[in-house]
Design a protein around this motif. Structure first.
Motif, PDB file in Angstrom:
ATOM      1  N   LEU A 107      71.841  13.749  29.303  1.00 10.96           N
ATOM      2  CA  LEU A 107      73.230  13.638  29.747  1.00 10.96           C
ATOM      3  C   LEU A 107      74.215  13.954  28.630  1.00 10.96           C
ATOM      4  N   ARG A 108      73.777  13.754  27.394  1.00  7.45           N
ATOM      5  CA  ARG A 108      74.642  14.003  26.244  1.00  7.45           C
ATOM      6  C   ARG A 108      73.783  14.439  25.064  1.00  7.45           C
ATOM      7  N   ALA A 109      74.183  15.539  24.428  1.00 10.01           N
ATOM      8  CA  ALA A 109      73.426  16.078  23.300  1.00 10.01           C
ATOM      9  C   ALA A 109      74.115  15.695  21.987  1.00 10.01           C
ATOM     10  N   ASN A 110      73.333  15.191  21.043  1.00 19.40           N
ATOM     11  CA  ASN A 110      73.849  14.773  19.745  1.00 19.40           C
ATOM     12  C   ASN A 110      73.238  15.603  18.622  1.00 19.40           C
ATOM     13  N   PRO A 111      73.915  15.686  17.485  1.00 21.65           N
ATOM     14  CA  PRO A 111      73.368  16.427  16.350  1.00 21.65           C
ATOM     15  C   PRO A 111      71.959  15.939  15.992  1.00 21.65           C
ATOM     16  N   GLY A 112      71.095  16.874  15.675  1.00 23.96           N
ATOM     17  CA  GLY A 112      69.725  16.546  15.316  1.00 23.96           C
ATOM     18  C   GLY A 112      68.772  16.464  16.486  1.00 23.96           C
TER      19      GLY A 112
END
Length: 226
Positions: A133-138
């Motif tokens: 649902l949400r992409a984060n760094p790494g």
């Protein structure tokens, strides 16, 4: 096997997959999917459970294993892997491994079992992630695979109206996989701040046991602050 509904659960030797199997055991005959036959054998203390050892990314082995099935009412996709890293540091091999298991194997196993699922007006549950649902760094490769898995579920739901298709999006869960993730993040492992695998399994069970007029399409779970 009995006349009870049949559930096939991938990643069933541990973590969320095993917790789901334990929740389904009172009502379903179980096929416990996983690549580690020894670990699956240790999980067969569950009533009406049969190990289903197969390498999900081996197309021939998967085709042979599914050809032996005669009934399938519920398919739970719980197997997966998470390899973290910046985009610039993520190699093609990591992308391929991640997408092969988290997306391609899901699509192929579902395709091969669709005739049985259609005959049963069955249910497909996909254990996704908050990263779907949400992409984060790494988290590039993993998040991309989980966004793809969510899209796959949406299309399957639209193309197969006779099936129920549920995406489960948990936050961090107290599992061996999470230990590996925290090691990659070089962070402390804090199980009291995570969901339990059984909490996720209960959400799966609620979707499976929903009344016939109800179609639980998506469930989002987050740990409560403690």
């Amino acid at each position: 096997m009995t006349d009870r509904p049949v559930a096939l659960i991938t990643g069933a030797s541990r973590g969320i997959g095993l917790a789901v199997a334990r929740r389904l055991a009172p009502t379903h005959d179980l096929l416990l999917g996983g690549r580690d036959a020894d670990a699956l054998s240790r999980a067969t203390d569950l009533p009406n459970a049969t190990p289903w050892p197969v390498e999900l990314t081996d197309d021939r082995a998967l085709a042979d294993a599914t050809a032996a099935l005669s009934r399938l009412d519920l398919l739970v996709h719980s197997a997966g892997l998470a390899e973290l890293g910046t985009l610039v540091g993520t190699t093609a091999d990591t992308w391929r491994r991640t997408l092969e298991l988290n997306v391609v194997a899901v699509a192929e196993l579902t395709r091969l079992t669709l005739p049985l699922l259609r005959a049963a007006n069955g249910h497909v549950v996909l254990v996704n992630s908050g990263a779907g649902l949400r992409a984060n760094p790494g988290w590039g490769a993993y998040a991309a695979s989980k966004f793809a898995l969510r899209a796959y579920a949406d299309v399957l739901r639209a193309e197969e109206p006779g099936l129920r298709v549920t995406s489960i999006h948990p936050g961090r869960v107290d599992t061996d996989m999470q230990r590996g993730i925290r090691a990659q993040e070089a962070g402390d492992y804090e199980p009291d701040r995570y969901l339990t695998a059984d909490s996720v399994a209960k959400a799966v069970l609620a979707a499976v046991e929903a009344d016939e007029d109800a179609h639980v399409t998506e469930v989002v779970l987050r740990p409560r602050p403690r």
